[in-house]
Design a protein around this motif. Structure first.
Motif, PDB file in Angstrom:
ATOM      1  N   LYS A  90       0.829  -1.194   0.000  1.00  0.00           N
ATOM      2  CA  LYS A  90       0.000   0.000   0.000  1.00  0.00           C
ATOM      3  C   LYS A  90       0.873   1.257   0.000  1.00  0.00           C
ATOM      4  CE  LYS A  90      -3.895   0.080   2.352  1.00  0.00           C
ATOM      5  NZ  LYS A  90      -4.850   0.134   3.495  1.00  0.00           N
ATOM      6  N   VAL A  91       1.913   1.256   0.825  1.00  0.00           N
ATOM      7  CA  VAL A  91       2.826   2.396   0.891  1.00  0.00           C
ATOM      8  C   VAL A  91       3.553   2.575  -0.433  1.00  0.00           C
ATOM      9  CG1 VAL A  91       4.962   3.240   1.940  1.00  0.00           C
ATOM     10  CG2 VAL A  91       3.141   2.354   3.384  1.00  0.00           C
ATOM     11  N   MET A  92       3.998   1.472  -1.024  1.00  0.00           N
ATOM     12  CA  MET A  92       4.699   1.555  -2.309  1.00  0.00           C
ATOM     13  C   MET A  92       3.760   2.060  -3.397  1.00  0.00           C
ATOM     14  SD  MET A  92       7.063  -1.856  -2.120  1.00  0.00           S
ATOM     15  CE  MET A  92       7.959  -1.552  -3.635  1.00  0.00           C
ATOM     16  N   HIS A  93       2.508   1.629  -3.342  1.00  0.00           N
ATOM     17  CA  HIS A  93       1.525   2.084  -4.331  1.00  0.00           C
ATOM     18  C   HIS A  93       1.277   3.588  -4.178  1.00  0.00           C
ATOM     19  CE1 HIS A  93      -1.880   1.987  -7.037  1.00  0.00           C
ATOM     20  NE2 HIS A  93      -2.606   2.605  -6.120  1.00  0.00           N
ATOM     21  N   LEU A  94       1.162   4.060  -2.943  1.00  0.00           N
ATOM     22  CA  LEU A  94       0.960   5.487  -2.699  1.00  0.00           C
ATOM     23  C   LEU A  94       2.168   6.308  -3.164  1.00  0.00           C
ATOM     24  CD1 LEU A  94      -0.717   5.444   0.818  1.00  0.00           C
ATOM     25  CD2 LEU A  94      -1.802   5.995  -1.369  1.00  0.00           C
ATOM     26  N   GLU A  95       3.341   5.733  -3.015  1.00  0.00           N
ATOM     27  CA  GLU A  95       4.570   6.399  -3.420  1.00  0.00           C
ATOM     28  C   GLU A  95       4.626   6.569  -4.921  1.00  0.00           C
ATOM     29  OE1 GLU A  95       8.638   4.695  -2.658  1.00  0.00           O
ATOM     30  OE2 GLU A  95       8.194   5.528  -0.677  1.00  0.00           O
ATOM     31  N   LEU A  96       4.093   5.601  -5.652  1.00  0.00           N
ATOM     32  CA  LEU A  96       4.128   5.639  -7.109  1.00  0.00           C
ATOM     33  C   LEU A  96       3.082   6.590  -7.684  1.00  0.00           C
ATOM     34  CD1 LEU A  96       4.676   1.857  -7.902  1.00  0.00           C
ATOM     35  CD2 LEU A  96       6.361   3.694  -8.019  1.00  0.00           C
ATOM     36  N   CYS A  97       2.047   6.862  -6.936  1.00  0.00           N
ATOM     37  CA  CYS A  97       0.958   7.722  -7.439  1.00  0.00           C
ATOM     38  C   CYS A  97       1.301   9.179  -7.412  1.00  0.00           C
ATOM     39  CB  CYS A  97      -0.313   7.493  -6.619  1.00  0.00           C
ATOM     40  SG  CYS A  97      -1.008   5.869  -6.911  1.00  0.00           S
TER      41      CYS A  97
END
Length: 95
Positions: free
Chosen positions: A88-95
């Motif tokens: 989830k954190v990695m996904h938020l970082e990519l957005c």
């Protein structure tokens, strides 16, 4: 006769020691993951078995098959939770 009895006793002690080591290993893993995730360690291990609370002495810990199975399941669930949070954190970082 006495030697056979002593061998059996030593084998039982070795098995109990191995099981206790495994329980303590699981409890340590739960503690580490709880620290990373900000979760309440004592409530989680006490939910598995009340004897796993640190206030209880090492020799009073439950080493039953049920406790080992619940600890394994708890560790697996916590690792999965940690993995999902990381994604989830990695996904938020990519957005």
């Amino acid at each position: 006769m006495l030697i056979d009895t002593l061998r059996v006793l030593l084998l039982c002690i070795a098995i109990q020691s191995e099981r206790l080591h495994k329980v303590l290993e699981y409890v340590s893993t739960v503690h580490d993951i709880c620290a990373v995730l900000g979760m309440e360690f004592f409530s989680i291990v006490t939910e598995v078995h009340p004897s796993l609370n640190d206030a209880v002495g090492v020799h009073s810990k439950s080493i039953s098959n049920g406790t080992l199975a619940k600890l394994a399941k708890t560790v697996s669930a916590l690792k999965e939770d940690k993995k999902q949070r990381l994604h989830k954190v990695m996904h938020l970082e990519l957005c």
